[in-house]
Write a protein that holds these residues in place. Sequence first.
Motif, mmCIF file in Angstrom:
data_model
loop_
_atom_site.group_PDB
_atom_site.id
_atom_site.type_symbol
_atom_site.label_atom_id
_atom_site.label_comp_id
_atom_site.label_asym_id
_atom_site.label_seq_id
_atom_site.Cartn_x
_atom_site.Cartn_y
_atom_site.Cartn_z
ATOM 1 N N LYS A 1 -1.618 6.512 67.834
ATOM 2 C CA LYS A 1 -1.164 7.890 67.609
ATOM 3 C C LYS A 1 -0.258 8.354 68.743
ATOM 4 C CE LYS A 1 -3.010 12.518 66.617
ATOM 5 N NZ LYS A 1 -4.261 13.313 66.426
ATOM 6 N N ARG A 2 -0.616 8.004 69.961
ATOM 7 C CA ARG A 2 0.190 8.402 71.119
ATOM 8 C C ARG A 2 1.548 7.693 71.125
ATOM 9 N NH1 ARG A 2 -3.816 7.467 76.087
ATOM 10 N NH2 ARG A 2 -2.006 8.220 77.287
ATOM 11 N N LEU A 3 1.575 6.472 70.595
ATOM 12 C CA LEU A 3 2.810 5.691 70.604
ATOM 13 C C LEU A 3 3.667 5.873 69.356
ATOM 14 C CD1 LEU A 3 1.653 2.242 72.047
ATOM 15 C CD2 LEU A 3 3.379 3.759 73.032
ATOM 16 N N ALA A 4 3.119 6.507 68.342
ATOM 17 C CA ALA A 4 3.793 6.584 67.037
ATOM 18 C C ALA A 4 5.259 6.990 67.104
ATOM 19 C CB ALA A 4 3.022 7.525 66.108
ATOM 20 N N PRO A 5 5.671 7.970 67.915
ATOM 21 C CA PRO A 5 7.087 8.342 67.960
ATOM 22 C C PRO A 5 8.011 7.237 68.480
ATOM 23 C CG PRO A 5 5.710 10.079 68.900
ATOM 24 C CD PRO A 5 4.851 8.878 68.745
ATOM 25 N N LYS A 6 7.438 6.212 69.094
ATOM 26 C CA LYS A 6 8.241 5.140 69.685
ATOM 27 C C LYS A 6 8.510 3.999 68.716
ATOM 28 C CE LYS A 6 6.878 7.374 73.494
ATOM 29 N NZ LYS A 6 7.700 8.200 74.374
ATOM 30 N N PHE A 7 7.755 3.910 67.625
ATOM 31 C CA PHE A 7 7.861 2.776 66.720
ATOM 32 C C PHE A 7 9.144 2.841 65.895
ATOM 33 C CE2 PHE A 7 2.959 2.903 66.668
ATOM 34 C CZ PHE A 7 2.895 2.102 67.797
ATOM 35 N N LYS A 8 9.752 1.662 65.672
ATOM 36 C CA LYS A 8 10.955 1.543 64.856
ATOM 37 C C LYS A 8 10.679 0.596 63.685
ATOM 38 C CE LYS A 8 13.493 3.958 67.828
ATOM 39 N NZ LYS A 8 12.461 4.204 68.868
ATOM 40 N N LYS A 9 11.434 0.784 62.604
ATOM 41 C CA LYS A 9 11.202 0.020 61.374
ATOM 42 C C LYS A 9 11.319 -1.486 61.572
ATOM 43 C CE LYS A 9 10.486 3.091 58.028
ATOM 44 N NZ LYS A 9 9.284 3.039 57.149
ATOM 45 N N HIS A 10 12.235 -1.916 62.442
ATOM 46 C CA HIS A 10 12.485 -3.343 62.586
ATOM 47 C C HIS A 10 11.492 -4.031 63.508
ATOM 48 C CE1 HIS A 10 14.364 -1.698 66.236
ATOM 49 N NE2 HIS A 10 14.199 -2.905 66.757
ATOM 50 N N GLN A 11 10.635 -3.275 64.174
ATOM 51 C CA GLN A 11 9.745 -3.857 65.171
ATOM 52 C C GLN A 11 8.503 -4.489 64.525
ATOM 53 O OE1 GLN A 11 9.166 -0.303 67.520
ATOM 54 N NE2 GLN A 11 10.726 -0.915 69.010
ATOM 55 N N THR A 12 7.978 -5.506 65.218
ATOM 56 C CA THR A 12 6.796 -6.221 64.746
ATOM 57 C C THR A 12 5.605 -5.898 65.636
ATOM 58 O OG1 THR A 12 8.067 -8.059 63.804
ATOM 59 C CG2 THR A 12 5.784 -8.530 64.419
ATOM 60 N N ALA A 13 4.431 -5.763 65.032
ATOM 61 C CA ALA A 13 3.190 -5.531 65.762
ATOM 62 C C ALA A 13 2.337 -6.787 65.706
ATOM 63 C CB ALA A 13 2.428 -4.355 65.162
ATOM 64 N N LEU A 14 1.934 -7.276 66.867
ATOM 65 C CA LEU A 14 1.030 -8.414 66.958
ATOM 66 C C LEU A 14 -0.317 -7.918 67.457
ATOM 67 C CD1 LEU A 14 0.112 -11.373 67.202
ATOM 68 C CD2 LEU A 14 1.271 -11.476 69.410
ATOM 69 N N GLY A 15 -1.355 -8.114 66.648
ATOM 70 C CA GLY A 15 -2.709 -7.745 67.046
ATOM 71 C C GLY A 15 -3.540 -8.994 67.273
ATOM 72 N N ALA A 16 -3.904 -9.251 68.509
ATOM 73 C CA ALA A 16 -4.698 -10.437 68.839
ATOM 74 C C ALA A 16 -5.985 -10.021 69.536
ATOM 75 C CB ALA A 16 -3.886 -11.392 69.705
ATOM 76 N N MET A 17 -6.563 -8.945 69.053
ATOM 77 C CA MET A 17 -7.722 -8.337 69.694
ATOM 78 C C MET A 17 -9.017 -8.961 69.212
ATOM 79 S SD MET A 17 -6.173 -4.509 69.205
ATOM 80 C CE MET A 17 -7.763 -3.718 69.329
ATOM 81 N N ASN A 18 -10.085 -8.753 69.982
ATOM 82 C CA ASN A 18 -11.413 -9.184 69.556
ATOM 83 C C ASN A 18 -11.891 -8.333 68.388
ATOM 84 O OD1 ASN A 18 -11.935 -11.329 71.274
ATOM 85 N ND2 ASN A 18 -12.792 -10.039 72.874
ATOM 86 N N GLY A 19 -12.689 -8.954 67.526
ATOM 87 C CA GLY A 19 -13.293 -8.201 66.438
ATOM 88 C C GLY A 19 -12.337 -7.933 65.297
ATOM 89 N N MET A 20 -12.798 -7.081 64.363
ATOM 90 C CA MET A 20 -12.017 -6.729 63.175
ATOM 91 C C MET A 20 -11.941 -5.204 63.047
ATOM 92 S SD MET A 20 -10.982 -9.536 61.766
ATOM 93 C CE MET A 20 -10.583 -9.119 60.060
ATOM 94 N N GLY A 21 -10.881 -4.757 62.387
ATOM 95 C CA GLY A 21 -10.649 -3.334 62.193
ATOM 96 C C GLY A 21 -9.269 -2.915 62.634
ATOM 97 N N HIS A 22 -8.618 -3.733 63.464
ATOM 98 C CA HIS A 22 -7.319 -3.358 64.013
ATOM 99 C C HIS A 22 -6.182 -3.502 63.014
ATOM 100 C CE1 HIS A 22 -8.037 -7.607 64.743
ATOM 101 N NE2 HIS A 22 -6.765 -7.822 64.967
ATOM 102 N N ILE A 23 -6.285 -4.444 62.102
ATOM 103 C CA ILE A 23 -5.169 -4.666 61.172
ATOM 104 C C ILE A 23 -4.954 -3.438 60.291
ATOM 105 C CG2 ILE A 23 -4.298 -6.088 59.292
ATOM 106 C CD1 ILE A 23 -4.348 -7.422 62.089
ATOM 107 N N GLU A 24 -6.034 -2.871 59.801
ATOM 108 C CA GLU A 24 -5.901 -1.674 58.958
ATOM 109 C C GLU A 24 -5.261 -0.528 59.740
ATOM 110 O OE1 GLU A 24 -9.378 -4.117 57.477
ATOM 111 O OE2 GLU A 24 -8.589 -3.484 59.420
ATOM 112 N N LYS A 25 -5.571 -0.428 61.012
ATOM 113 C CA LYS A 25 -4.967 0.630 61.836
ATOM 114 C C LYS A 25 -3.480 0.364 62.048
ATOM 115 C CE LYS A 25 -9.300 1.698 64.275
ATOM 116 N NZ LYS A 25 -10.140 0.618 63.719
#
Length: 332
Positions: free
Chosen positions: A90-114
């Motif tokens: 939420k804090r970073l949302a204004p910084k995101f651009k359409k062409h950018q990729t998000a890599l989630g390599a975190m422990n556990g599950m739940g991050h992909i939906e976010k």
Amino acid sequence: MKYTVVGAGAMGLRYGLLLQEKAGLDVEFIEPTAASLEKIHSQNDQVWQSRDQKDRHQVPVKIFSPEEYEGEPDVWIFFMKQMQLADTLKRLAPKFKKHQTALGAMNGMGHIEKLQEYFDDEHIIGGTAMIATILNDYGDVDFMGKEGAGSSVYANLTEQRSAVMDQLQEDFQAANLNPSYSDNFMGTLLTKVFFNAVENSIATMFQSRMGQLMAYDNFLEGIARPLINEAYDAAEAAGITLLESRDDMVAQVDYVSRVANPLHFPSMYQDFVKGRPTEVDYINGWIADLAEKNGVQAPNQRFVTNLVHLAEEMRQYNPPVNKLAPEYRNAQ
């Protein structure tokens, strides 16, 4: 490509520093935790880096809060606790651009939906890393294992190869992250979750290194296998195909405990001894939920979840021993 690592904890620092130092890439860090950011700023924007508690030295980093960051990376790498992610996005949302990729390599599950709330499926990569790392303190990271130790696996959410994935594989190889590609997205993520459901939770409750768990002769068959069987039953009921068999997973627990990282304290333990909430709900609890949603039961996973929460509550009466502290670090 340009990378921005969100979360300057153990794994975030390791990935970012290796991409910066070994691959020679432009890397920036975002630290949502104020105390951590202040500590690194107080060190003149440098972090302490060591390997197996040796060769401790400072490395300069470019690090910002979410609000002050103005960079435009090609790939955002998210490494933080599951419970921190929603607020950070939420804090970073204004910084995101359409062409950018998000890599989630975190422990556990739940991050992909976010991540899907801010990035389309074509720009989401999931990953898992079997790379042991300890955060001694804010801005102080210890790489465990010899240079090049560990491995990592990445999959596009679409399960289709992409130019970004190809470049990422090349960059991560140059950074000694030993990457490989998978076209099985959920199978890739659950490999680490199912492993952590054994190692992280049990080692945390008994405040032990991973290798010390093997002192109990029946650990693999009496503890690991029942937890793994429940996890596989849940995945199969949900129609998810894993990357390895049940026997392969038991063998992986055995190998990592005995050979690869016997001296490692899992990340859940690192949180536990520092008085922080653990991610057990996103690991064992998530598996129990998956099982119940698909008509099977995982009583051992639910029991372990409750036991870890009980251990968290007991910290007020019996403070855990912080074996990450300097006086314990050389104990084996």
